[in-house]
Scaffold this motif. Sequence first.
Motif, PDB file in Angstrom:
ATOM      1  N   THR A 107       0.847  -1.189   0.000  1.00  0.00           N
ATOM      2  CA  THR A 107       0.000   0.000   0.000  1.00  0.00           C
ATOM      3  C   THR A 107       0.885   1.242   0.000  1.00  0.00           C
ATOM      4  O   THR A 107       2.104   1.156   0.189  1.00  0.00           O
ATOM      5  CB  THR A 107      -0.876   0.047   1.263  1.00  0.00           C
ATOM      6  N   ALA A 108       0.259   2.386  -0.216  1.00  0.00           N
ATOM      7  CA  ALA A 108       0.987   3.657  -0.210  1.00  0.00           C
ATOM      8  C   ALA A 108       1.764   3.792   1.094  1.00  0.00           C
ATOM      9  O   ALA A 108       2.961   4.102   1.101  1.00  0.00           O
ATOM     10  CB  ALA A 108       0.004   4.810  -0.370  1.00  0.00           C
ATOM     11  N   LEU A 109       1.088   3.512   2.186  1.00  0.00           N
ATOM     12  CA  LEU A 109       1.731   3.635   3.498  1.00  0.00           C
ATOM     13  C   LEU A 109       2.944   2.704   3.606  1.00  0.00           C
ATOM     14  O   LEU A 109       4.029   3.116   4.024  1.00  0.00           O
ATOM     15  CB  LEU A 109       0.711   3.307   4.591  1.00  0.00           C
ATOM     16  N   GLU A 110       2.750   1.447   3.189  1.00  0.00           N
ATOM     17  CA  GLU A 110       3.850   0.480   3.284  1.00  0.00           C
ATOM     18  C   GLU A 110       5.016   0.879   2.382  1.00  0.00           C
ATOM     19  O   GLU A 110       6.185   0.693   2.735  1.00  0.00           O
ATOM     20  CB  GLU A 110       3.354  -0.920   2.899  1.00  0.00           C
ATOM     21  N   ASN A 111       4.687   1.451   1.204  1.00  0.00           N
ATOM     22  CA  ASN A 111       5.739   1.916   0.316  1.00  0.00           C
ATOM     23  C   ASN A 111       6.575   3.000   0.974  1.00  0.00           C
ATOM     24  O   ASN A 111       7.802   3.011   0.858  1.00  0.00           O
ATOM     25  CB  ASN A 111       5.131   2.438  -0.990  1.00  0.00           C
ATOM     26  N   VAL A 112       5.906   3.903   1.656  1.00  0.00           N
ATOM     27  CA  VAL A 112       6.631   5.004   2.296  1.00  0.00           C
ATOM     28  C   VAL A 112       7.451   4.477   3.477  1.00  0.00           C
ATOM     29  O   VAL A 112       8.521   4.994   3.797  1.00  0.00           O
ATOM     30  CB  VAL A 112       5.650   6.114   2.730  1.00  0.00           C
ATOM     31  N   MET A 113       6.957   3.424   4.100  1.00  0.00           N
ATOM     32  CA  MET A 113       7.664   2.860   5.254  1.00  0.00           C
ATOM     33  C   MET A 113       8.902   2.054   4.860  1.00  0.00           C
ATOM     34  O   MET A 113       9.824   1.868   5.659  1.00  0.00           O
ATOM     35  CB  MET A 113       6.719   1.954   6.055  1.00  0.00           C
ATOM     36  N   LEU A 114       8.894   1.557   3.612  1.00  0.00           N
ATOM     37  CA  LEU A 114       9.916   0.595   3.202  1.00  0.00           C
ATOM     38  C   LEU A 114      11.374   1.070   3.402  1.00  0.00           C
ATOM     39  O   LEU A 114      12.187   0.328   3.966  1.00  0.00           O
ATOM     40  CB  LEU A 114       9.660   0.168   1.751  1.00  0.00           C
ATOM     41  N   PRO A 115      11.726   2.295   2.960  1.00  0.00           N
ATOM     42  CA  PRO A 115      13.133   2.703   3.148  1.00  0.00           C
ATOM     43  C   PRO A 115      13.544   2.698   4.618  1.00  0.00           C
ATOM     44  O   PRO A 115      14.686   2.403   4.945  1.00  0.00           O
ATOM     45  CB  PRO A 115      13.160   4.127   2.586  1.00  0.00           C
ATOM     46  N   MET A 116      12.587   3.006   5.504  1.00  0.00           N
ATOM     47  CA  MET A 116      12.912   3.016   6.935  1.00  0.00           C
ATOM     48  C   MET A 116      13.116   1.591   7.440  1.00  0.00           C
ATOM     49  O   MET A 116      13.917   1.356   8.337  1.00  0.00           O
ATOM     50  CB  MET A 116      11.786   3.701   7.711  1.00  0.00           C
ATOM     51  N   VAL A 158       3.246   9.730  -3.736  1.00  0.00           N
ATOM     52  CA  VAL A 158       3.666   8.672  -2.809  1.00  0.00           C
ATOM     53  C   VAL A 158       5.184   8.516  -2.892  1.00  0.00           C
ATOM     54  O   VAL A 158       5.882   8.415  -1.879  1.00  0.00           O
ATOM     55  CB  VAL A 158       2.983   7.319  -3.120  1.00  0.00           C
ATOM     56  N   ALA A 159       5.690   8.531  -4.137  1.00  0.00           N
ATOM     57  CA  ALA A 159       7.131   8.378  -4.328  1.00  0.00           C
ATOM     58  C   ALA A 159       7.893   9.522  -3.665  1.00  0.00           C
ATOM     59  O   ALA A 159       8.973   9.320  -3.096  1.00  0.00           O
ATOM     60  CB  ALA A 159       7.449   8.321  -5.823  1.00  0.00           C
ATOM     61  N   ILE A 160       7.325  10.737  -3.736  1.00  0.00           N
ATOM     62  CA  ILE A 160       7.984  11.883  -3.080  1.00  0.00           C
ATOM     63  C   ILE A 160       8.006  11.643  -1.567  1.00  0.00           C
ATOM     64  O   ILE A 160       9.043  11.806  -0.910  1.00  0.00           O
ATOM     65  CB  ILE A 160       7.250  13.207  -3.429  1.00  0.00           C
ATOM     66  N   ALA A 161       6.888  11.198  -1.029  1.00  0.00           N
ATOM     67  CA  ALA A 161       6.827  10.918   0.411  1.00  0.00           C
ATOM     68  C   ALA A 161       7.853   9.841   0.771  1.00  0.00           C
ATOM     69  O   ALA A 161       8.560   9.945   1.776  1.00  0.00           O
ATOM     70  CB  ALA A 161       5.425  10.464   0.802  1.00  0.00           C
ATOM     71  N   ARG A 162       7.946   8.827  -0.105  1.00  0.00           N
ATOM     72  CA  ARG A 162       8.908   7.758   0.169  1.00  0.00           C
ATOM     73  C   ARG A 162      10.337   8.301   0.165  1.00  0.00           C
ATOM     74  O   ARG A 162      11.160   7.918   0.993  1.00  0.00           O
ATOM     75  CB  ARG A 162       8.770   6.659  -0.888  1.00  0.00           C
ATOM     76  N   SER A 163      10.613   9.199  -0.797  1.00  0.00           N
ATOM     77  CA  SER A 163      11.980   9.711  -0.909  1.00  0.00           C
ATOM     78  C   SER A 163      12.380  10.478   0.350  1.00  0.00           C
ATOM     79  O   SER A 163      13.546  10.622   0.649  1.00  0.00           O
ATOM     80  CB  SER A 163      12.102  10.606  -2.143  1.00  0.00           C
ATOM     81  N   LEU A 164      11.381  10.961   1.088  1.00  0.00           N
ATOM     82  CA  LEU A 164      11.692  11.769   2.272  1.00  0.00           C
ATOM     83  C   LEU A 164      11.729  10.944   3.549  1.00  0.00           C
ATOM     84  O   LEU A 164      12.027  11.475   4.618  1.00  0.00           O
ATOM     85  CB  LEU A 164      10.628  12.870   2.424  1.00  0.00           C
ATOM     86  N   SER A 165      11.442   9.633   3.444  1.00  0.00           N
ATOM     87  CA  SER A 165      11.135   8.902   4.665  1.00  0.00           C
ATOM     88  C   SER A 165      12.322   8.800   5.619  1.00  0.00           C
ATOM     89  O   SER A 165      12.136   8.795   6.821  1.00  0.00           O
ATOM     90  CB  SER A 165      10.564   7.525   4.348  1.00  0.00           C
ATOM     91  N   ASN A 166      13.538   8.719   5.092  1.00  0.00           N
ATOM     92  CA  ASN A 166      14.686   8.669   6.011  1.00  0.00           C
ATOM     93  C   ASN A 166      15.293  10.051   6.220  1.00  0.00           C
ATOM     94  O   ASN A 166      16.445  10.167   6.629  1.00  0.00           O
ATOM     95  CB  ASN A 166      15.737   7.695   5.493  1.00  0.00           C
TER      96      ASN A 166
END
Lengths: 233, 401
Positions: A107-116, A158-166
């Motif tokens: 999901t979007a949430l899980e995608n954003v969580m993945l890098p962390m 979502v990808a932008i949010a993911r890029s910021l996750s760490n």
Amino acid sequence: MKDNGKQPIIKLQDVWKIYRMGDVEVPALRGMTLEIYPEEFVAIMGPSGSGKSTAMNMVGCLDVPTKGHIFLDNKDISKMKESDLAQIRGRKIGFIFQSFNLMQNLTALENVMLPMTFQGIPRAKREERAKRLLKLVGLEDRMNHKPTELSGGQQQRVAIARSLSNNPEVVLADEPTGNLDSKTGVEVMEMLKTLHEKEGKTIIMVTHDKNVGDFADRIAYLKDGRCCDKEDI
Amino acid sequence: MLADYTRLALTGIKQKGIRSLLTMMGIFIGIAMVVSLISLGEGLQNAMLEQFEMMGTNVIMVMPGAGIESMFGSAVPVTEHDVDVIKKTRGVDVVGGLVTKIAKVEYKDEIKYSWVSGFPQDEGRKIIEDMQQMKIETGRDLREGDKYKAIVGYMMAHGDVFEKEVNVGDNIMINDQEFEVVGSLERIGNPDDDSSALIPLETAKELFETDEYIMIMARAKDGFDSEVVAENIKEELREDRDLEEGDENFAVQTMEQMKDSYMVVIDLVRIFLIGLAAISLLVGGVGIMNTMYTSVIERTNEIGVMKAIGAKNSDIMSIFLIESGILGAVGGIIGCAIGLSISKSVELAVKSQGIEYLVASTSPVIIFGAIAFAFVVGALSGALPARQAAKLKPVDALRYE
């Protein structure tokens, strides 16, 4: 070139990348030199075949140069091992790709969580941060949707949010609007611009689109694998 | 961390849908075979050991011919004369011969053909009774002086042979000779034994017009090694029959030897069957490997993305290993369930035939062992594909469409 009296966050020094295709050697970069300073928004522009993608890979620590040096935070990464590079990528660089490259089964949430996840951050903290980032990109009501249930613009957010996750120092965007219509493209670009201005992120963007490039503070032109002036293009 | 990898691995499995199921099938067929075979083998072994245990290990059997296989052959018979010879042998406690024939048994105008055994009434009967684990359920045992008296097995007494139950005091006809039923036996657990009738040995010899024993059983005296006593018996019989060593036309076996030879056969069968199962597991493993290689190719782009956002080679390796391990383990769990239900149904089927002592083993060692083994097969089969995935260069993987 804007110099705030700071050390460059990324420095490419006479970087060569030569690909071997059978017996033929194809140089993609021929002595590229570029310095990028903290809190800059730089666009790397050039015609196709100019070595933009290769440059992007170098800056993003996805690949090591054949010759020359790349410094990230004054550390030479050009001779590093893949596992160390992975760590650096995960912590210091956030990626935004042309084709979004989200994990289709998450999901979007899980995608954003993945890098962390790859940085070993505890689940509760990951989730909390991912929710905050999705809210920041205006997708708080789409958190549990899979990428296939989202529009292109939403996926890129979502990808932008993911890029910021760490909380990286540098966000690398490779043709971020390439798969979007112009209106959505502008929205995404404005979001990047806001990130740069409000969060003080260093943003490096590769594009061939002049309109997109104009969002940046500075444009580095690339031709035949090295940097050049605008007039030489 | 592990939980997160597992989640990622599970999405990979879900993504493949039916293909994951087919891959697991390769494993679970193998595991089902292994589990059912081990479970039944174990059960069989336990049953046999239990039987031998009950019979007592100091019993020695003397049979015509060169071994148990010629029990029904036409070798030189063993007779009362041999019983006398054995009785005099050093270390022998009691001796008893046994006559067993299929005979016509008639009860209330119903005719059946059953095993009828003649049992000695003297001291020799004790060992045979012990060996067969006979217990009187109703009535009394045969005793010295009985002539046309019989005791009937459990199934014969309870209407499983004849339509009507055979009770103490009833008369049955064996080979047209009337016998009075004086007792019945508890269930032994073997349908042949349970549907047979027992009569005095002398009566049986007369009735069947034979002096040949199906076998003679002797018991070693306390303090004597049954192996040694068996050698003594062999020697005495050889002397009596004027035979050279090695030319015996009879066989002497201790219970221990008999047990060992049974166990060897059981072990051989088990090894053979488990070998077959192992091959099918190997095939299952190759199936997993194949699926995982395909998976790596299909997910190349995803691997690239994961690497770009910070996954180390070891992270990717773990995800794929867990994925293949899960394929194996789930296959193992399904296989275990199928295997156990197979062995349990075999147990029930056998039980419905009157054989009580085969209990399929369901020890946790078998269950967890099989699942763990399946996990390992899965993980091992996934090792090469996972390594390939881990070693992909992020740039190349990202570029892959």
